[in-house]
Design a protein around this motif. Structure first.
Motif, mmCIF file in Angstrom:
data_model
loop_
_atom_site.group_PDB
_atom_site.id
_atom_site.type_symbol
_atom_site.label_atom_id
_atom_site.label_comp_id
_atom_site.label_asym_id
_atom_site.label_seq_id
_atom_site.Cartn_x
_atom_site.Cartn_y
_atom_site.Cartn_z
ATOM 1 N N VAL A 69 -9.195 7.881 14.667
ATOM 2 C CA VAL A 69 -9.451 8.941 15.615
ATOM 3 C C VAL A 69 -8.087 9.692 15.852
ATOM 4 C CG1 VAL A 69 -9.947 9.347 17.912
ATOM 5 C CG2 VAL A 69 -11.182 7.520 16.624
ATOM 6 N N GLY A 70 -6.962 9.227 15.602
ATOM 7 C CA GLY A 70 -5.728 10.028 15.731
ATOM 8 C C GLY A 70 -4.821 9.263 16.713
ATOM 9 N N ASP A 71 -3.672 9.749 17.034
ATOM 10 C CA ASP A 71 -2.482 8.914 17.808
ATOM 11 C C ASP A 71 -2.723 9.636 19.211
ATOM 12 O OD1 ASP A 71 -0.268 7.982 18.651
ATOM 13 O OD2 ASP A 71 0.744 8.520 17.197
ATOM 14 N N ASN A 76 -0.655 13.626 22.838
ATOM 15 C CA ASN A 76 -1.644 14.076 23.838
ATOM 16 C C ASN A 76 -0.870 13.716 25.341
ATOM 17 O OD1 ASN A 76 -3.637 15.598 22.536
ATOM 18 N ND2 ASN A 76 -4.484 13.487 22.347
ATOM 19 N N ILE A 122 -12.737 10.971 22.862
ATOM 20 C CA ILE A 122 -12.525 10.973 21.612
ATOM 21 C C ILE A 122 -11.406 12.131 21.497
ATOM 22 C CG2 ILE A 122 -13.418 11.684 19.246
ATOM 23 C CD1 ILE A 122 -16.229 10.319 20.281
ATOM 24 N N GLN A 123 -11.539 13.257 21.987
ATOM 25 C CA GLN A 123 -10.714 14.339 21.918
ATOM 26 C C GLN A 123 -9.331 14.311 22.322
ATOM 27 O OE1 GLN A 123 -12.798 17.113 24.290
ATOM 28 N NE2 GLN A 123 -13.782 18.183 22.422
ATOM 29 N N PHE A 124 -9.171 13.033 23.211
ATOM 30 C CA PHE A 124 -7.811 12.831 23.668
ATOM 31 C C PHE A 124 -7.422 11.335 23.094
ATOM 32 C CE2 PHE A 124 -4.656 11.658 26.985
ATOM 33 C CZ PHE A 124 -4.111 12.929 26.909
ATOM 34 N N VAL A 125 -8.081 10.941 22.132
ATOM 35 C CA VAL A 125 -7.741 9.567 21.875
ATOM 36 C C VAL A 125 -7.448 8.775 23.058
ATOM 37 C CG1 VAL A 125 -6.599 8.172 19.961
ATOM 38 C CG2 VAL A 125 -6.513 10.568 19.841
#
Lengths: 521, 326
Positions: free
Chosen positions: B30-32, B36, B281-284
């Motif tokens: 999903v990312g890091d 953020n 999800i957008q913010f991990v």
């Protein structure tokens, strides 16, 4: 909503207050926190600018004006700055604002737990002279220091100590994450993260209120189509942003208006200056063509920026020649011309650099960070192909993107940069200076671009008091960056806001929505 | 009986463990979350410090075991985005989703059964055929499109209903309800139609086919032969027997309604757990994502477990431990 207020007033048999009004607005992102030192991001700082205040603030034209300080003057030969504080200011809970609060807010905002510590890198110490005088000492002469602290907001020391919020807490949160106590024009009266945040005017505000808002409510709406529908149906008075594809339609609707401007954010292409080889090429596996300035220049001539602005951005953005927009302090007028669209010139440069047939490589892009970022990259890919630069586009969400760039997994990348200080020195420090972890330099210079002359000029620029001499150095840096084509600046991202036709407001290039400039007619 | 129950409960727990493991291993793609959480002026040192503070620098199995250990004690950690305990946030958001799901389910059952019976009785009629054709739209149009179309029709063009959100809510104990205010009820209409439309058509088609099946049975013919009224035959004899399979399917669909609420909540900015998950999800926001997925899987596993146990107690053929040749 205003009608309801009027009806109520009439029912109660009293005159409606002179044009007082309730106001609702929607933004894509809910401010993460109410703590002004915990997160250094536009949604947070923009919102909290309505609640907290700094020693100085920016006016409608982004110029610095007095706020909690009434005046400031350099100390000695650039040893620091003396701020004279405004007397008779109270926080929302009624406690008095004094120099102690400034000292406390400095300690809090420059602490390791704060996200705003970098603002205070030039500061050596802060001395309280008396209740209404504060000396902020700097390690070197720092002409732009007062300009750089407009978003450094002052908290009440007593309130923070009483509520165990003397330091920001990013991980677990604390009292200041959900509650506020500032000196600004509005108080937060309700805070439900992700749902709504309610503001009401602070009766005891020291300044003259120019707005006519009795209550304001912020609701995040992520889905752009829903936000536009909410504006069109009158459920909200203001939305930010308006999707580019909806601007034309809204402009033709007499009930709403579109407010357009130029943001501070410059969109550019970046290169792997230090890489030995390309990572994603099928035909050039033993060299890095982008290390050659001629190849980077070829890229600049091959990208047809006016066409991108006409089509993808629908005429809503402006070309740019350097790392800052013309609205910023220190913009170099001497270097205002950007490379013209000239595919023949691009091909000639590539041939000269030893790639007459071009080569293939990988272009990394975001798809959810900048306006229409993925479409812009698709357009760029097509334009580069015209001169033989065959890019394979890899677009991804921003939370996957930065780790990729940090790991050097790119041959070319897209980047947007908005200078927090609104000064040309900012991108030099972060994007052009040779990366140096210790000195906090070049932390976003992924490609490792390095110019000895720029590294030499940067500290001089940071400490030069004389405007003319400072500008000359900034011009020189802009010139070097253009000659080297360290980055290819493309355009300045537009700001597009939407509001009901009866709303008057002011748009500022930092994309802050300042409530005290709003009037509901 | 007891052995069967224990066996099924253990199986359910295993399923949950596997779901947790899969979900947790996917978070890495999903990312890091670090970028953020830190502003643009962060340094590599800040990144490393925060990473170790959040325990993201530890190997994946260690992170997972830690998460499980805390989750068993009801501690789902602190949201990266909001800096508040995840359990609090979920409790705050759950009422919105549950109310929306309840209204959607109610509408779907009521209208679905009504239309199902109607189209079965008037099989040849024009209206029934029109409804059947229209129901195809309900099945085939994507949820977000239905939502946006409803918003544009009823909020933008007609101005009857709110375009987003939940309206005014009233707190009753720890529960925030939209049932007690006019704006709250108005705000429920569009999202519950959007969310319930698919289930509604499903129930309608199910009822119709079951009903047609039942109406062909002998006892219905006998009832008609006895001179009973058409209405009594249709509703007292036929519908009762139609509803047995319908109830089973509806129960199983309940979980889907809550899980599918994600899209509807995103379109209508409905402040429930689905919207929370999308934001996470957008913010991990790993703690929130993990807690939500565990919650949804607990719900599905729980529903299936209950259904299994009910069947077991109803249907003697399933009692494998008692089947003996007589």
């Amino acid at each position: 909503m205003p009608r309801l207020t009027t009806v109520l007033a009439l029912c109660l048999g009293m005159a409606a207050p002179a044009q007082a009004a309730e106001f609702t607005w929607a933004e894509t992102t809910d401010p993460q926190t109410m703590d002004p030192h915990a997160v250094n991001s536009t949604p947070v700082l923009g919102f909290l600018n309505n609640v907290y205040e700094g020693l100085v603030r920016r006016n409608k034209d982004m110029e610095i004006e007095p706020a909690l300080a009434t005046s400031w003057e350099p100390i000695g030969e650039g040893d620091g700055w003396r701020f004279t504080l405004r007397e008779g200011v109270t926080f929302h809970d009624g406690s008095d604002f004094t120099a102690q609060d400034v000292l406390f807010s400095y300690q809090r905002a420059s602490s390791e737990q704060a996200d705003t510590a970098s603002w205070f890198a030039p500061v050596s110490e802060v001395n309280v002279v008396d209740d209404y005088t504060v000396d902020i000492m700097t390690t070197a002469p720092n002409p732009i220091f007062p300009d750089s602290i407009a978003n450094w907001m002052i908290l009440d020391s007593g309130w923070a100590e009483a509520n165990n919020a003397t330091r920001p807490d990013k991980e677990a949160g604390n009292h200041a994450t959900l509650n506020t106590n500032g000196t600004g024009p509005f108080r937060v009266t309700a805070r439900e993260p992700g749902l709504r945040t309610v503001l009401e005017p602070f009766e005891g505000w020291w300044d003259e209120a120019a707005h006519n808002i009795t209550r304001a409510e912020l609701t995040p709406i992520q889905n752009p189509a829903t936000a536009v529908a909410a504006l069109l149906s009158g459920d909200v008075d203001f939305i930010n942003p308006v999707p580019i594809q909806d601007t034309e339609r809204l402009k033709q609707n007499p009930d709403v208006k579109v407010i357009q401007g130029i943001e501070a954010r410059v969109i550019m292409l970046g290169f792997p200056h230090e890489a030995e080889t390309l990572k994603f090429s099928e035909d050039v596996t033993d060299a890095n063509p982008f290390a050659d300035a001629r190849v980077r220049r070829a890229v600049a001539h091959a990208v047809n920026v006016p066409a991108i602005l006409r089509t993808t951005m629908r005429g809503n953005a402006e070309e740019v020649s350097q790392l800052v927009s013309p609205a910023m302090r220190g913009y170099s007028d001497a270097n205002a011309a950007r490379p013209a669209y000239d595919p023949d010139q691009a091909r000639a440069l590539l041939a000269e650099a030893g790639y007459p047939d071009g080569f293939s490589f990988g272009l990394k892009c975001t798809n959810d960070r900048y306006l229409n970022d993925e479409s812009v990259c698709q357009a760029i890919t097509g334009m580069l192909a015209q001169v033989g630069l065959r890019a394979t586009l890899d677009a991804m969400p921003v939370q996957n993107y930065w780790p990729e760039l940090r790991a050097d997994n790119y041959d070319m990348f897209l980047l947007g940069w908005s200078p927090g200080t609104f000064d040309a020195e900012h991108p030099i420090r972060f994007l052009a200076a040779t990366p140096d972890e210790e000195a906090r330099l070049g932390s976003w210079n992924f490609g490792g671009y390095s110019s000895a002359r720029i590294d030499e000029l940067l500290p001089l620029i940071q400490s030069e008091i004389d405007e003319t001499r400072r500008q000359a150095m900034l011009d020189e840096v802009a010139q070097i960056l253009q000659d080297d084509m360290a980055y290819v600046p493309l355009y300045v991202q537009p700001l597009i806001w939407g509001a009901q036709a009866n709303i008057d407001l002011t748009q500022r290039p930092d994309n802050f929505f300042i409530l005290r400039w709003v009037t509901v007619n | 009986m007891l052995a069967f129950v224990i066996q099924r409960v253990i199986q359910s727990a295993l399923v949950l463990l596997v779901v947790g493991l899969v979900a947790f291993s996917m978070f890495r793609f999903v990312g890091d979350p670090i970028d953020n959480m830190l502003g643009q002026e962060r340094t590599q040192a800040d990144i490393d410090r925060l990473r170790s503070q959040l325990g993201l620098d530890q190997p994946f199995p260690v992170q997972y075991v830690k998460f499980l250990g805390n989750a068993v004690q009801g501690n789902f950690g602190v949201s990266y985005r909001q800096g508040r305990p995840v359990a609090d946030i979920l409790l705050e958001r759950a009422p919105a989703t549950l109310e929306l799901a309840a209204v959607s389910g109610f509408l779907a059952i009521l209208i679905g059964i009504g239309l199902g019976v109607f189209t079965a009785i008037r099989r040849e009629g024009f209206a029934a055929n029109a409804i059947m054709s229209l129901s195809l739209i309900g099945v085939s149009l994507p949820t977000f499109l239905i939502g946006i179309l409803l918003i544009y029709l009823f909020s933008v063009e007609l101005g009857w209903l709110p375009s987003f959100g939940r309206g005014d809510t009233v707190r009753v104990g720890g529960w925030s309800t939209g049932f007690l205010t006019e704006s709250g009820l108005k705000a429920l209409i569009l999202p519950s139609i959007t969310l319930g439309l698919y289930q509604m058509t499903l129930i309608m088609r199910l009822v119709r086919s079951e009903m047609l099946e039942v109406l062909r049975q002998d006892y219905i013919r006998f009832a008609r032969a006895r001179g009973l009224r058409e209405r009594a035959v249709n509703f007292r004899h036929a519908l009762k027997n139609t509803l047995v399979p319908v109830i089973t399917v509806t129960g199983l669909q309940l979980g889907s309604i809550i899980a599918f609420a994600i899209i509807t909540e995103t379109v209508f900015q409905w402040p429930g757990v689905g919207l929370l998950f999308i934001n996470a999800i957008q913010f991990v926001d790993i703690p929130v994502m993990a807690a939500y997925l565990m919650l949804i899987s607990v719900m599905f596993v729980g529903i299936n477990l209950v259904v299994d146990l009910l069947y077991f107690s109803i249907d003697p053929r399933l009692r494998a431990d008692r089947t003996k040749a007589h």
